[in-house]
Design a protein around this motif. Structure first.
Motif, PDB file in Angstrom:
ATOM      1  N   PHE A   1      -6.357  -8.503   2.082  1.00 40.85           N
ATOM      2  CA  PHE A   1      -7.291  -9.629   2.129  1.00 40.85           C
ATOM      3  C   PHE A   1      -8.195  -9.661   0.894  1.00 40.85           C
ATOM      4  O   PHE A   1      -8.486 -10.724   0.352  1.00 40.85           O
ATOM      5  CB  PHE A   1      -8.145  -9.567   3.397  1.00 40.85           C
ATOM      6  CG  PHE A   1      -7.432 -10.050   4.627  1.00 40.85           C
ATOM      7  CD1 PHE A   1      -6.948 -11.344   4.696  1.00 40.85           C
ATOM      8  CD2 PHE A   1      -7.246  -9.206   5.723  1.00 40.85           C
ATOM      9  CE1 PHE A   1      -6.289 -11.802   5.832  1.00 40.85           C
ATOM     10  CE2 PHE A   1      -6.577  -9.652   6.865  1.00 40.85           C
ATOM     11  CZ  PHE A   1      -6.101 -10.958   6.913  1.00 40.85           C
ATOM     12  N   SER A   2      -8.640  -8.475   0.435  1.00 32.66           N
ATOM     13  CA  SER A   2      -9.476  -8.429  -0.750  1.00 32.66           C
ATOM     14  C   SER A   2      -8.705  -8.882  -1.983  1.00 32.66           C
ATOM     15  O   SER A   2      -9.234  -9.526  -2.879  1.00 32.66           O
ATOM     16  CB  SER A   2     -10.046  -7.024  -0.957  1.00 32.66           C
ATOM     17  OG  SER A   2      -9.001  -6.079  -1.073  1.00 32.66           O
ATOM     18  N   PHE A   3      -7.399  -8.575  -2.027  1.00 32.70           N
ATOM     19  CA  PHE A   3      -6.549  -9.020  -3.144  1.00 32.70           C
ATOM     20  C   PHE A   3      -6.389 -10.536  -3.102  1.00 32.70           C
ATOM     21  O   PHE A   3      -6.425 -11.215  -4.134  1.00 32.70           O
ATOM     22  CB  PHE A   3      -5.183  -8.342  -3.060  1.00 32.70           C
ATOM     23  CG  PHE A   3      -4.193  -8.857  -4.075  1.00 32.70           C
ATOM     24  CD1 PHE A   3      -4.273  -8.442  -5.405  1.00 32.70           C
ATOM     25  CD2 PHE A   3      -3.202  -9.756  -3.710  1.00 32.70           C
ATOM     26  CE1 PHE A   3      -3.365  -8.919  -6.346  1.00 32.70           C
ATOM     27  CE2 PHE A   3      -2.301 -10.241  -4.643  1.00 32.70           C
ATOM     28  CZ  PHE A   3      -2.379  -9.819  -5.962  1.00 32.70           C
TER      29      PHE A   3
ATOM     30  N   LYS B   1      -8.476 -12.695  -1.896  1.00 30.98           N
ATOM     31  CA  LYS B   1      -9.741 -13.334  -2.256  1.00 30.98           C
ATOM     32  C   LYS B   1      -9.888 -13.417  -3.776  1.00 30.98           C
ATOM     33  O   LYS B   1     -10.473 -14.368  -4.314  1.00 30.98           O
ATOM     34  CB  LYS B   1     -10.914 -12.557  -1.655  1.00 30.98           C
ATOM     35  CG  LYS B   1     -11.042 -12.720  -0.152  1.00 30.98           C
ATOM     36  CD  LYS B   1     -12.203 -11.903   0.387  1.00 30.98           C
ATOM     37  CE  LYS B   1     -12.293 -12.035   1.918  1.00 30.98           C
ATOM     38  NZ  LYS B   1     -13.407 -11.227   2.461  1.00 30.98           N
ATOM     39  N   CYS B   2      -9.362 -12.404  -4.469  1.00 29.85           N
ATOM     40  CA  CYS B   2      -9.436 -12.392  -5.929  1.00 29.85           C
ATOM     41  C   CYS B   2      -8.523 -13.481  -6.511  1.00 29.85           C
ATOM     42  O   CYS B   2      -8.797 -14.018  -7.559  1.00 29.85           O
ATOM     43  CB  CYS B   2      -9.042 -11.037  -6.470  1.00 29.85           C
ATOM     44  SG  CYS B   2     -10.175  -9.714  -5.991  1.00 29.85           S
TER      45      CYS B   2
ATOM     46  N   LYS C   1      -7.185  -4.701   4.886  1.00 32.71           N
ATOM     47  CA  LYS C   1      -8.390  -5.087   4.151  1.00 32.71           C
ATOM     48  C   LYS C   1      -8.101  -5.184   2.658  1.00 32.71           C
ATOM     49  O   LYS C   1      -8.618  -6.071   1.969  1.00 32.71           O
ATOM     50  CB  LYS C   1      -9.507  -4.072   4.416  1.00 32.71           C
ATOM     51  CG  LYS C   1     -10.096  -4.157   5.814  1.00 32.71           C
ATOM     52  CD  LYS C   1     -11.148  -3.086   6.042  1.00 32.71           C
ATOM     53  CE  LYS C   1     -11.697  -3.147   7.465  1.00 32.71           C
ATOM     54  NZ  LYS C   1     -12.692  -2.050   7.725  1.00 32.71           N
ATOM     55  N   LYS C   2      -7.257  -4.278   2.160  1.00 32.53           N
ATOM     56  CA  LYS C   2      -6.876  -4.327   0.744  1.00 32.53           C
ATOM     57  C   LYS C   2      -6.082  -5.600   0.435  1.00 32.53           C
ATOM     58  O   LYS C   2      -6.263  -6.211  -0.618  1.00 32.53           O
ATOM     59  CB  LYS C   2      -6.043  -3.095   0.384  1.00 32.53           C
ATOM     60  CG  LYS C   2      -6.828  -1.796   0.358  1.00 32.53           C
ATOM     61  CD  LYS C   2      -5.934  -0.630  -0.034  1.00 32.53           C
ATOM     62  CE  LYS C   2      -6.723   0.678  -0.046  1.00 32.53           C
ATOM     63  NZ  LYS C   2      -5.870   1.842  -0.407  1.00 32.53           N
TER      64      LYS C   2
ATOM     65  N   ASN D   1       0.840  -1.203   0.000  1.00 30.59           N
ATOM     66  CA  ASN D   1       0.000   0.000   0.000  1.00 30.59           C
ATOM     67  C   ASN D   1       0.871   1.249   0.000  1.00 30.59           C
ATOM     68  O   ASN D   1       1.549   1.533   0.998  1.00 30.59           O
ATOM     69  CB  ASN D   1      -0.916   0.014   1.229  1.00 30.59           C
ATOM     70  CG  ASN D   1      -2.002  -1.053   1.153  1.00 30.59           C
ATOM     71  OD1 ASN D   1      -3.054  -0.843   0.551  1.00 30.59           O
ATOM     72  ND2 ASN D   1      -1.747  -2.198   1.750  1.00 30.59           N
TER      73      ASN D   1
ATOM     74  N   THR E   1      -7.175  -0.422   7.051  1.00 30.79           N
ATOM     75  CA  THR E   1      -7.563  -0.260   5.649  1.00 30.79           C
ATOM     76  C   THR E   1      -6.582  -0.975   4.726  1.00 30.79           C
ATOM     77  O   THR E   1      -6.981  -1.649   3.766  1.00 30.79           O
ATOM     78  CB  THR E   1      -7.608   1.235   5.282  1.00 30.79           C
ATOM     79  OG1 THR E   1      -8.521   1.908   6.158  1.00 30.79           O
ATOM     80  CG2 THR E   1      -8.061   1.428   3.844  1.00 30.79           C
TER      81      THR E   1
END
Length: 307
Positions: free
Chosen positions: A302-304, A306-307, A299-300, A49, A296
């Protein structure tokens, strides 16, 4: 040149009870996974990040790496000994463990002071923060941290390498630390004790004093905040930081300030666990997970994933 006849050491560990050994295995496995995964998550979140590429988070990144090195140097070997009852460690392995542990110990103490200074500048001189804590200053501070940590580690490891271990080889501890090794040496250890005391005064007591001074100025600045909510939030952050710092420095100072003949290893094992196992696990929670920007960033990540 080393003339030691000892080729390996026997590490007794935390307990000799088979029942307690099984309990401790799962407890310290959990602690290691929590410390390793928590600090690894901080490393990934800050690297990935760009919004976290600021001095405060760069220092947090360095602290997380140091904590990973500290716990990985000690806990896996300890867990393996608990699981297999194979308690021996080679002379080279013991010296390597000592080197990386003393490196992480020195680096963590200086990093705490550096991070306290960063927060002091941010709170007491907010308008000049970007000018004072510029990239060159960050590089310079991290270089000082590394130089002090490496020097501290080389000095103590080098002095241990000069000692002769010609008799007992049983280390009454759960890893290769300076005090139990000095107790086993059949060479004079006066120089080692003096250098340990010097390092304790300059690094542990010195850094702890500087950290407390920085937080003293920070608290004085917080008292000038007009809103009660702002004061409460700032005091909550500072108090948690100071508790972790005190939890780290106090046992370190206690362990290394004494004469070798006064070591009581049953008690010292518990004390050593505070700064080798507990603090590296608490650091991610206190310094990072409670931070909204870090949350934040995670979370980015973890979202990456998941993709």
């Amino acid at each position: 040149m080393n003339h030691s006849v000892v080729s390996e050491f026997l590490i007794l560990g935390l307990t000799r009870s088979p029942t307690l050994r099984g309990v401790f295995f799962f407890v310290f496995l959990f602690i290691y996974l929590a410390a390793f995964l928590g600090n690894a998550l901080i490393v990934v979140a800050i690297i990935c990040n760009t919004t976290l590429h600021t001095p405060m988070y760069v220092f947090l990144l360095a602290l997380a790496i140091v904590d990973i090195v500290c716990t990985t140097t000690i806990i896996p070997k300890m867990l393996w000994a608990m699981l297999t009852a194979q308690k021996t460690i080679s002379y080279v392995g013991c010296m390597s463990q000592l080197f990386f542990f003393t490196w992480s110990l020195g680096a963590e103490m200086v990093l705490f002071t550096t991070m306290a200074y960063d927060r002091y500048v941010a709170i007491c001189f907010p308008l000049h923060y970007s000018t004072i804590m510029n990239p060159y200053m960050c590089v310079a501070l991290l270089s000082i941290v590394m130089a002090i940590a490496v020097t501290n580690s080389w000095v103590h490891t080098g002095l241990i390498l000069r000692l002769n271990f010609c008799g007992p080889n049983t280390i009454d501890h759960f890893f290769c630390e300076i005090p139990p090794l000095l107790a086993l040496s059949c060479s004079p250890v006066r120089v080692n004790e003096v250098m340990v005391c010097v390092a304790d005064i300059t690094l542990a007591i010195g850094d702890f004093t500087l950290t407390c001074i920085s937080y003293g100025f920070i608290i004085a600045a917080i008292l000038r905040i007009r809103t009660a909510e702002g004061k409460k939030k700032a005091f909550s952050t500072c108090s948690s930081h100071l508790i972790v710092v005190s939890l780290y420095y106090s046992p370190v100072i206690y362990t290394y300030i004494r004469h070798a003949s006064s070591y009581t290893f049953e008690r010292d094992k518990v004390v050593a666990a505070l700064y080798t196992l507990v603090t590296p696990t608490l650091n991610p929670i206190v310094y990072s997970f409670r931070n909204k920007e870090m949350q934040t960033g995670m979370k980015k990540v973890f979202s990456f994933l998941k993709c």
